[in-house]
Scaffold this active site. Sequence first.
Site, PDB file in Angstrom:
ATOM      1  N   LYS A 239       0.847  -1.190   0.000  1.00 39.43           N
ATOM      2  CA  LYS A 239       0.000   0.000   0.000  1.00 39.43           C
ATOM      3  C   LYS A 239       0.883   1.240   0.000  1.00 39.43           C
ATOM      4  O   LYS A 239       1.944   1.265   0.626  1.00 39.43           O
ATOM      5  CB  LYS A 239      -0.891   0.019   1.251  1.00 39.43           C
ATOM      6  CG  LYS A 239      -2.050  -0.964   1.212  1.00 39.43           C
ATOM      7  CD  LYS A 239      -2.912  -0.807   2.459  1.00 39.43           C
ATOM      8  CE  LYS A 239      -4.138  -1.700   2.399  1.00 39.43           C
ATOM      9  NZ  LYS A 239      -4.989  -1.555   3.605  1.00 39.43           N
ATOM     10  N   ARG A 316      -5.394 -14.620   3.821  1.00 42.76           N
ATOM     11  CA  ARG A 316      -4.325 -13.854   4.483  1.00 42.76           C
ATOM     12  C   ARG A 316      -4.439 -13.990   5.999  1.00 42.76           C
ATOM     13  O   ARG A 316      -3.455 -14.207   6.694  1.00 42.76           O
ATOM     14  CB  ARG A 316      -4.433 -12.395   4.036  1.00 42.76           C
ATOM     15  CG  ARG A 316      -3.505 -11.402   4.728  1.00 42.76           C
ATOM     16  CD  ARG A 316      -3.685 -10.052   4.020  1.00 42.76           C
ATOM     17  NE  ARG A 316      -3.262  -8.904   4.814  1.00 42.76           N
ATOM     18  CZ  ARG A 316      -2.026  -8.429   4.848  1.00 42.76           C
ATOM     19  NH1 ARG A 316      -1.079  -9.032   4.174  1.00 42.76           N
ATOM     20  NH2 ARG A 316      -1.744  -7.351   5.563  1.00 42.76           N
ATOM     21  N   TYR A 348      -4.050 -11.124  15.815  1.00 38.99           N
ATOM     22  CA  TYR A 348      -3.803 -12.534  15.565  1.00 38.99           C
ATOM     23  C   TYR A 348      -3.282 -13.268  16.788  1.00 38.99           C
ATOM     24  O   TYR A 348      -3.253 -14.492  16.810  1.00 38.99           O
ATOM     25  CB  TYR A 348      -2.828 -12.690  14.399  1.00 38.99           C
ATOM     26  CG  TYR A 348      -3.392 -12.115  13.125  1.00 38.99           C
ATOM     27  CD1 TYR A 348      -4.427 -12.752  12.455  1.00 38.99           C
ATOM     28  CD2 TYR A 348      -2.936 -10.905  12.626  1.00 38.99           C
ATOM     29  CE1 TYR A 348      -4.972 -12.208  11.309  1.00 38.99           C
ATOM     30  CE2 TYR A 348      -3.484 -10.360  11.472  1.00 38.99           C
ATOM     31  CZ  TYR A 348      -4.500 -11.013  10.822  1.00 38.99           C
ATOM     32  OH  TYR A 348      -5.055 -10.465   9.689  1.00 38.99           O
TER      33      TYR A 348
END
Length: 378
Positions: A239, A316, A348
Site C-alpha cells: 500500500k 491472508r 492474531y
Amino acid sequence: MAMTPEELQVLQRIETQLTTMPFYVVEYIRSKKRAGLSANTLLQYLYRYQHFFKWLLREGLTDAADAASIPYSVLEKLRKQDIELYIEYLQEESIHYEQETTKKRGKDVVNLSVHALKSLFNYLTKETENEEGESYFYRNVMSKIVLHTKKETASRRAQKISSVILNDQEIHEFLHFVEFEYEELLESAIAKQRFKRDKERDLAILSLFLGSGIRLAETAGMLTKKVNLKKKLIDIKRKGAKEDTVNIMDQAIEHLKAYLSIREARYKGAKDVPFLFVTLYGGTARPLSRRAIENLVGKYTAAFAQGEGISPHKLRHSFAADFIRNGGNIVLLRDQLGHSNIETTSLYTNLSSKDQEQVLTRMGTNRSKKNMQIEEDC
C-alpha cells in the site's frame, strides 16, 4: 514497478472525475497522490465529493452553476448543522439498482463519506497556500463532526476473524482438495478442460496467499522477474506504492515452480506480459485481474466448504493465525504482512478460543500436579 490494467483504469477514472471538480479538489488529489495515498482510495473519495457537491447545489447552499464552480468559501461558511443534515441524508437516501431494488447505505459507506470530507477539509485548512502564503481558509467545520464507532476488544474482533478462516489442518486439506479432488466435481467437459489449463496457476495463487500472507492487490500486481525461487523471496508493491520483500513457504515455492514451468507454453504470449499471473483473453495472455483472483478463491473455497466461499483476505488471515500458532512472534508477523501499525497485527495473538482453552487446560493440569506434589511432601 509496472502498473496492472486495473491500476491504469483507476487512474483514468480519476482523471475523468477531476474534470468535474473544483480546482482545490484537483490540488488535493494531486497532493495526496504524491504522498502515496492509493489510487483506489482517491477514486472513492472523488465519488463522495461528487455526491456532496451535488447535494450542496440541490439544497441551495451555493449559487454556483455546477460542482466545478463551487468556491471554497462555500465550504468555509458551512455550519455544523449543514454537515449533520448531509450525514442524515446519506443515511436515509434510497439507492436504486438496475434490478429495480432499493436499499439504504451501510454505516461503513456513510463513514467513508465523512472520512473523505474530513481529509479534504483538513487539507484545505492546513496544507494549502494562497498568494499571501496563507491557507485557503481556517474554519474547519468537519473537525466538529465525531464518528461514533462501535468499540470492541481485540479478543472480540479476533473471534470474528477466526470464525471465517482456515485452521492449520484445513489449510492442508484445502490445497489437497484443489489439487486432487476438485476436478471430480466438475460436470461439463469445458469446465474440466479449463480447470486443467489453469490448475497450476490457481494452485500457485492459493498457495501463495496461504504461504506468504500477501494481499490481493499485491498478488495481482506481482511481476515474474521479482520472484526469486532459489532464495524463496518475492518483491512486491505494498500500500502506498512501498517496495517490500517477502518470504514464502516451501509449499508455495513448489507450486510457483510448477506454474512457471508451464506458464509460457500454456498461455500464448505470456512471455511478453510482465505480470506473474495471467489468463487467456481472445487467445492471448493478459494479466489476471483482482476480480478474477477474488472469484477463483471464492469458487474453490466454496467447493471445499460445500457452502459459502471466503475472500483472499481471509486466506491472508489464515496464514497470519497459523504463523502465530506455530510460534512466530508479532513483530515478525507485522513485517511479513506489511502492517504499518502493530496493533492491527496484535489481533492474531487472540485468534483462537480453542488455543486459549488448551492453554488454560495445560495451566490447570500443571497446577494440579504442583498441588499433588505439595500434598505428597506434606
